[in-house]
Design a protein around this motif. Structure first.
Motif, PDB file in Angstrom:
ATOM      1  N   GLN A  85     -40.072 -24.647  50.525  1.00  0.00           N
ATOM      2  CA  GLN A  85     -39.399 -23.366  50.694  1.00  0.00           C
ATOM      3  C   GLN A  85     -39.517 -22.874  52.131  1.00  0.00           C
ATOM      4  O   GLN A  85     -38.541 -22.379  52.704  1.00  0.00           O
ATOM      5  N   GLU A  86     -40.685 -23.008  52.709  1.00  0.00           N
ATOM      6  CA  GLU A  86     -40.898 -22.565  54.086  1.00  0.00           C
ATOM      7  C   GLU A  86     -40.023 -23.365  55.053  1.00  0.00           C
ATOM      8  O   GLU A  86     -39.397 -22.799  55.939  1.00  0.00           O
ATOM      9  N   ASN A  87     -39.976 -24.676  54.854  1.00  0.00           N
ATOM     10  CA  ASN A  87     -39.145 -25.514  55.725  1.00  0.00           C
ATOM     11  C   ASN A  87     -37.661 -25.232  55.541  1.00  0.00           C
ATOM     12  O   ASN A  87     -36.893 -25.266  56.508  1.00  0.00           O
ATOM     13  N   MET A  88     -37.256 -24.971  54.323  1.00  0.00           N
ATOM     14  CA  MET A  88     -35.844 -24.719  54.048  1.00  0.00           C
ATOM     15  C   MET A  88     -35.390 -23.357  54.555  1.00  0.00           C
ATOM     16  O   MET A  88     -34.208 -23.154  54.811  1.00  0.00           O
ATOM     17  N   LYS A  89     -36.314 -22.430  54.712  1.00  0.00           N
ATOM     18  CA  LYS A  89     -35.957 -21.096  55.192  1.00  0.00           C
ATOM     19  C   LYS A  89     -35.283 -21.196  56.559  1.00  0.00           C
ATOM     20  O   LYS A  89     -34.249 -20.587  56.800  1.00  0.00           O
ATOM     21  N   ASP A  90     -35.836 -21.992  57.452  1.00  0.00           N
ATOM     22  CA  ASP A  90     -35.252 -22.159  58.777  1.00  0.00           C
ATOM     23  C   ASP A  90     -33.910 -22.869  58.693  1.00  0.00           C
ATOM     24  O   ASP A  90     -32.983 -22.546  59.438  1.00  0.00           O
ATOM     25  N   GLU A  91     -33.794 -23.834  57.783  1.00  0.00           N
ATOM     26  CA  GLU A  91     -32.526 -24.542  57.608  1.00  0.00           C
ATOM     27  C   GLU A  91     -31.449 -23.589  57.097  1.00  0.00           C
ATOM     28  O   GLU A  91     -30.294 -23.681  57.502  1.00  0.00           O
ATOM     29  N   ALA A  92     -31.816 -22.697  56.212  1.00  0.00           N
ATOM     30  CA  ALA A  92     -30.856 -21.734  55.682  1.00  0.00           C
ATOM     31  C   ALA A  92     -30.319 -20.844  56.807  1.00  0.00           C
ATOM     32  O   ALA A  92     -29.116 -20.577  56.867  1.00  0.00           O
ATOM     33  N   LYS A  93     -31.196 -20.420  57.687  1.00  0.00           N
ATOM     34  CA  LYS A  93     -30.752 -19.585  58.810  1.00  0.00           C
ATOM     35  C   LYS A  93     -29.783 -20.339  59.699  1.00  0.00           C
ATOM     36  O   LYS A  93     -28.803 -19.774  60.173  1.00  0.00           O
ATOM     37  N   LYS A  94     -30.029 -21.632  59.918  1.00  0.00           N
ATOM     38  CA  LYS A  94     -29.137 -22.451  60.742  1.00  0.00           C
ATOM     39  C   LYS A  94     -27.746 -22.556  60.122  1.00  0.00           C
ATOM     40  O   LYS A  94     -26.761 -22.702  60.823  1.00  0.00           O
ATOM     41  N   GLN A  95     -27.690 -22.503  58.791  1.00  0.00           N
ATOM     42  CA  GLN A  95     -26.417 -22.595  58.076  1.00  0.00           C
ATOM     43  C   GLN A  95     -25.819 -21.201  57.806  1.00  0.00           C
ATOM     44  O   GLN A  95     -24.838 -21.082  57.085  1.00  0.00           O
ATOM     45  N   TYR A  96     -26.425 -20.175  58.383  1.00  0.00           N
ATOM     46  CA  TYR A  96     -25.988 -18.785  58.205  1.00  0.00           C
ATOM     47  C   TYR A  96     -26.048 -18.351  56.741  1.00  0.00           C
ATOM     48  O   TYR A  96     -25.183 -17.636  56.253  1.00  0.00           O
ATOM     49  N   LEU A  97     -27.065 -18.817  56.055  1.00  0.00           N
ATOM     50  CA  LEU A  97     -27.299 -18.423  54.673  1.00  0.00           C
ATOM     51  C   LEU A  97     -28.371 -17.338  54.686  1.00  0.00           C
ATOM     52  O   LEU A  97     -29.558 -17.616  54.681  1.00  0.00           O
ATOM     53  N   ASN A  98     -27.923 -16.091  54.714  1.00  0.00           N
ATOM     54  CA  ASN A  98     -28.857 -14.984  54.897  1.00  0.00           C
ATOM     55  C   ASN A  98     -29.173 -14.218  53.623  1.00  0.00           C
ATOM     56  O   ASN A  98     -30.001 -13.322  53.624  1.00  0.00           O
ATOM     57  N   SER A  99     -28.482 -14.562  52.542  1.00  0.00           N
ATOM     58  CA  SER A  99     -28.732 -13.865  51.282  1.00  0.00           C
ATOM     59  C   SER A  99     -28.608 -14.853  50.125  1.00  0.00           C
ATOM     60  O   SER A  99     -28.096 -15.965  50.286  1.00  0.00           O
ATOM     61  N   GLU A 100     -29.040 -14.415  48.973  1.00  0.00           N
ATOM     62  CA  GLU A 100     -28.917 -15.264  47.789  1.00  0.00           C
ATOM     63  C   GLU A 100     -27.441 -15.523  47.475  1.00  0.00           C
ATOM     64  O   GLU A 100     -27.064 -16.614  47.064  1.00  0.00           O
ATOM     65  N   GLU A 101     -26.621 -14.527  47.726  1.00  0.00           N
ATOM     66  CA  GLU A 101     -25.176 -14.682  47.503  1.00  0.00           C
ATOM     67  C   GLU A 101     -24.602 -15.770  48.408  1.00  0.00           C
ATOM     68  O   GLU A 101     -23.794 -16.603  47.971  1.00  0.00           O
ATOM     69  N   ASP A 102     -25.029 -15.796  49.674  1.00  0.00           N
ATOM     70  CA  ASP A 102     -24.587 -16.845  50.607  1.00  0.00           C
ATOM     71  C   ASP A 102     -24.977 -18.227  50.093  1.00  0.00           C
ATOM     72  O   ASP A 102     -24.188 -19.167  50.159  1.00  0.00           O
ATOM     73  N   VAL A 103     -26.194 -18.350  49.580  1.00  0.00           N
ATOM     74  CA  VAL A 103     -26.679 -19.630  49.068  1.00  0.00           C
ATOM     75  C   VAL A 103     -25.859 -20.054  47.855  1.00  0.00           C
ATOM     76  O   VAL A 103     -25.430 -21.206  47.749  1.00  0.00           O
ATOM     77  N   ASN A 104     -25.599 -19.120  46.937  1.00  0.00           N
ATOM     78  CA  ASN A 104     -24.817 -19.440  45.742  1.00  0.00           C
ATOM     79  C   ASN A 104     -23.405 -19.894  46.110  1.00  0.00           C
ATOM     80  O   ASN A 104     -22.880 -20.843  45.522  1.00  0.00           O
TER      81      ASN A 104
END
Length: 82
Positions: free
Chosen positions: A53-72
């Motif tokens: 989860q910690e490692n993926m947090k930075d990856e999510a930011k790189k993909q502009y995934l800033n919310s749960e809605e963005d991830v979904n």
């Protein structure tokens, strides 16, 4: 405080209350960690999950995934591509 006895083979039975707190089930692995002379017993699966989860947090930011809605939305987009 819980007490366990070490067998001649170096084995211990983890007391039920500790197993519950660590959310351990049969077959789970435990991790022994040392910090400042203290030994900690941890649920290895939960430690691995937290690291992922910690490692993926930075990856999510790189993909502009800033919310749960963005991830979904991103997951749905990937599913549609398959």
């Amino acid at each position: 405080m819980e007490l366990a006895r070490v067998s001649s083979k170096g084995q211990i039975t983890i007391p039920i209350e500790i197993r519950k707190k660590l959310k351990l089930k049969e077959g789970d692995k435990v991790l022994f960690a040392e910090e400042n002379g203290n030994i900690f017993v941890l649920n290895a699966s939960l430690v691995a999950l937290k690291e992922i989860q910690e490692n993926m947090k930075d990856e999510a930011k790189k993909q502009y995934l800033n919310s749960e809605e963005d991830v979904n939305e991103y997951v749905e987009k990937i599913r549609e591509e398959k």
